[in-house]
Write a protein that holds these residues in place. Structure first.
Motif, mmCIF file in Angstrom:
data_model
loop_
_atom_site.group_PDB
_atom_site.id
_atom_site.type_symbol
_atom_site.label_atom_id
_atom_site.label_comp_id
_atom_site.label_asym_id
_atom_site.label_seq_id
_atom_site.Cartn_x
_atom_site.Cartn_y
_atom_site.Cartn_z
ATOM 1 N N VAL A 110 0.847 -1.201 0.000
ATOM 2 C CA VAL A 110 0.000 0.000 0.000
ATOM 3 C C VAL A 110 0.878 1.245 0.000
ATOM 4 O O VAL A 110 0.662 2.189 -0.770
ATOM 5 N N ASN A 111 1.900 1.230 0.837
ATOM 6 C CA ASN A 111 2.809 2.379 0.911
ATOM 7 C C ASN A 111 3.524 2.623 -0.429
ATOM 8 O O ASN A 111 3.636 3.761 -0.888
ATOM 9 N N LEU A 112 3.985 1.529 -1.063
ATOM 10 C CA LEU A 112 4.651 1.671 -2.371
ATOM 11 C C LEU A 112 3.693 2.263 -3.408
ATOM 12 O O LEU A 112 4.063 3.129 -4.204
ATOM 13 N N ARG A 113 2.447 1.810 -3.391
ATOM 14 C CA ARG A 113 1.467 2.316 -4.366
ATOM 15 C C ARG A 113 1.149 3.788 -4.096
ATOM 16 O O ARG A 113 1.015 4.588 -5.031
ATOM 17 N N LEU A 114 1.010 4.134 -2.814
ATOM 18 C CA LEU A 114 0.725 5.545 -2.488
ATOM 19 C C LEU A 114 1.830 6.446 -3.019
ATOM 20 O O LEU A 114 1.574 7.509 -3.595
ATOM 21 N N LYS A 115 3.080 6.007 -2.841
ATOM 22 C CA LYS A 115 4.213 6.807 -3.323
ATOM 23 C C LYS A 115 4.156 6.948 -4.837
ATOM 24 O O LYS A 115 4.402 8.028 -5.374
ATOM 25 N N ALA A 116 3.826 5.851 -5.532
ATOM 26 C CA ALA A 116 3.764 5.906 -6.993
ATOM 27 C C ALA A 116 2.662 6.864 -7.448
ATOM 28 O O ALA A 116 2.858 7.660 -8.355
ATOM 29 N N VAL A 117 1.527 6.802 -6.798
ATOM 30 C CA VAL A 117 0.410 7.687 -7.167
ATOM 31 C C VAL A 117 0.847 9.142 -7.032
ATOM 32 O O VAL A 117 0.669 9.956 -7.949
ATOM 33 N N GLN A 118 1.476 9.463 -5.917
ATOM 34 C CA GLN A 118 1.889 10.860 -5.694
ATOM 35 C C GLN A 118 3.009 11.272 -6.646
ATOM 36 O O GLN A 118 3.052 12.412 -7.096
ATOM 37 N N ARG A 119 3.904 10.341 -6.939
ATOM 38 C CA ARG A 119 5.011 10.647 -7.851
ATOM 39 C C ARG A 119 4.493 11.062 -9.232
ATOM 40 O O ARG A 119 5.099 11.869 -9.909
ATOM 41 N N HIS A 120 3.345 10.538 -9.612
ATOM 42 C CA HIS A 120 2.776 10.866 -10.916
ATOM 43 C C HIS A 120 1.832 12.058 -10.850
ATOM 44 O O HIS A 120 1.154 12.376 -11.828
ATOM 45 N N GLY A 121 1.759 12.673 -9.685
ATOM 46 C CA GLY A 121 0.904 13.862 -9.566
ATOM 47 C C GLY A 121 -0.573 13.525 -9.466
ATOM 48 O O GLY A 121 -1.432 14.386 -9.630
ATOM 49 N N LEU A 122 -0.864 12.259 -9.186
ATOM 50 C CA LEU A 122 -2.251 11.849 -8.970
ATOM 51 C C LEU A 122 -2.540 11.903 -7.465
ATOM 52 O O LEU A 122 -1.618 11.992 -6.658
ATOM 53 N N THR A 123 -3.806 11.853 -7.105
ATOM 54 C CA THR A 123 -4.172 11.891 -5.684
ATOM 55 C C THR A 123 -4.672 10.520 -5.236
ATOM 56 O O THR A 123 -5.617 9.988 -5.828
ATOM 57 N N PRO A 124 -4.061 9.954 -4.188
ATOM 58 C CA PRO A 124 -4.548 8.662 -3.698
ATOM 59 C C PRO A 124 -5.734 8.798 -2.744
ATOM 60 O O PRO A 124 -5.833 9.770 -1.997
ATOM 61 N N ILE A 125 -6.616 7.823 -2.815
ATOM 62 C CA ILE A 125 -7.675 7.664 -1.800
ATOM 63 C C ILE A 125 -7.294 6.408 -1.022
ATOM 64 O O ILE A 125 -7.451 5.287 -1.508
ATOM 65 N N LEU A 126 -6.733 6.602 0.155
ATOM 66 C CA LEU A 126 -6.260 5.478 0.979
ATOM 67 C C LEU A 126 -7.399 4.948 1.836
ATOM 68 O O LEU A 126 -8.017 5.705 2.588
ATOM 69 N N CYS A 127 -7.671 3.637 1.730
ATOM 70 C CA CYS A 127 -8.733 3.026 2.532
ATOM 71 C C CYS A 127 -8.150 2.340 3.768
ATOM 72 O O CYS A 127 -7.195 1.571 3.661
ATOM 73 N N VAL A 128 -8.749 2.628 4.910
ATOM 74 C CA VAL A 128 -8.390 1.934 6.150
ATOM 75 C C VAL A 128 -9.677 1.507 6.854
ATOM 76 O O VAL A 128 -10.738 2.084 6.597
ATOM 77 N N GLY A 129 -9.585 0.515 7.714
ATOM 78 C CA GLY A 129 -10.780 0.096 8.439
ATOM 79 C C GLY A 129 -10.590 -1.259 9.087
ATOM 80 O O GLY A 129 -9.722 -2.034 8.680
ATOM 81 N N GLU A 130 -11.421 -1.526 10.075
ATOM 82 C CA GLU A 130 -11.305 -2.745 10.875
ATOM 83 C C GLU A 130 -12.343 -3.791 10.466
ATOM 84 O O GLU A 130 -13.391 -3.446 9.927
#
Ligand code: PGA
Length: 241
Positions: A110-130
């Protein structure tokens, strides 16, 4: 400033033809939608090209449901940020519980994907939950804190959306009570460096529940699965009162 973000997550639903039919009915419903609401459709990869053309000049932004962390390479079956950017995608869902549950997604990937999204100038929607089990064991806060800590390492919180999606509420019709969703989102916010991150609620959001959810002070929007597949229903959600 916290932005209001209403996003549909189509999951593995809708062919290109069905996506076009949806837009024909949905787009006219947005004429009165207040300017400041960001409206996003996160569609299957195969729909994105044709939707990008239909959405040109409209107020709806395009989102993807996943991305690989490398820019290109021998990764059969994967899609990179470059590819999404070129066709006009602006947002990418990362770490959805279905990906964590069925496709081996971990906090590290998830962390690697978030970094890639931001590197391309896109905005991530990170999902968290129990999960239900974790909630029943009183572990909600601990689980979410761990996810945030691991997922957000070296992530720019100025370009981030978070969705609180309790797993037990997803696709079950068992929506989290508005006040409880508000409380947990407050807990999430208290753990961020940037308190202005928009935080959505997701999990069985329905047209008849949207006004109450959006009346909560901590809830900045919703991530909608099943109810985003119907143009009239999703329009009602986008046009909440
Ligand atoms: P649901 O899905 O609205 O169908 O519960 C929400 C989601 O998975 O994002």
């Amino acid at each position: 400033m916290r932005k209001i973000v209403i996003a549909g997550n189509w999951k593995m639903y809708k062919t290109q033809r069905e996506a076009s039919e949806f837009l024909q009915k949905f787009l006219p419903e947005l004429e009165q939608t207040p300017e400041e609401r960001e409206v996003i459709l996160c569609a299957p990869f195969t729909d994105l090209g044709v939707m990008s053309k239909s959405l040109h000049g409209s107020r709806v932004q395009l989102g993807a449901q996943n991305v690989h962390w490398e820019d290109e390479g021998a990764y059969t079956g994967e899609i990179s940020g470059f590819m999404l950017l070129e066709i006009g995608v602006r947002y990418v869902i990362v770490g959805h519980s279905e990906r964590r549950q069925y496709f081996g997604e971990t906090d590290e990937t998830v962390n690697l994907r978030l970094k890639a999204v931001q590197r391309h100038g896109l905005t991530p929607i990170l999902c968290v939950g129990e999960s239900k089990q974790q909630r029943d064991a009183g572990e909600t806060e601990r689980i979410i804190s761990t996810q945030l800590q691991k997922d957000l390492v070296d992530i720019d919180q100025q370009n981030l959306i978070i969705a609180y999606e309790p797993i037990w509420a997803i696709g079950t019709g068992d929506t989290c009570e508005a006040m409880e969703a508000n409380r947990v989102i407050g807990v999430i916010r208290s753990q961020l460096q940037n308190r202005d991150v928009s935080i959505q609620y997701g999990g069985s959001v329905k047209p008849n529940l949207i006004d109450e959810l959006m009346a909560q002070p901590e809830i900045d929007g919703v991530l909608v699965g099943g109810a985003s597949l119907d143009p009239a229903g999703f329009a009602r959600i986008v046009n909440y009162k």
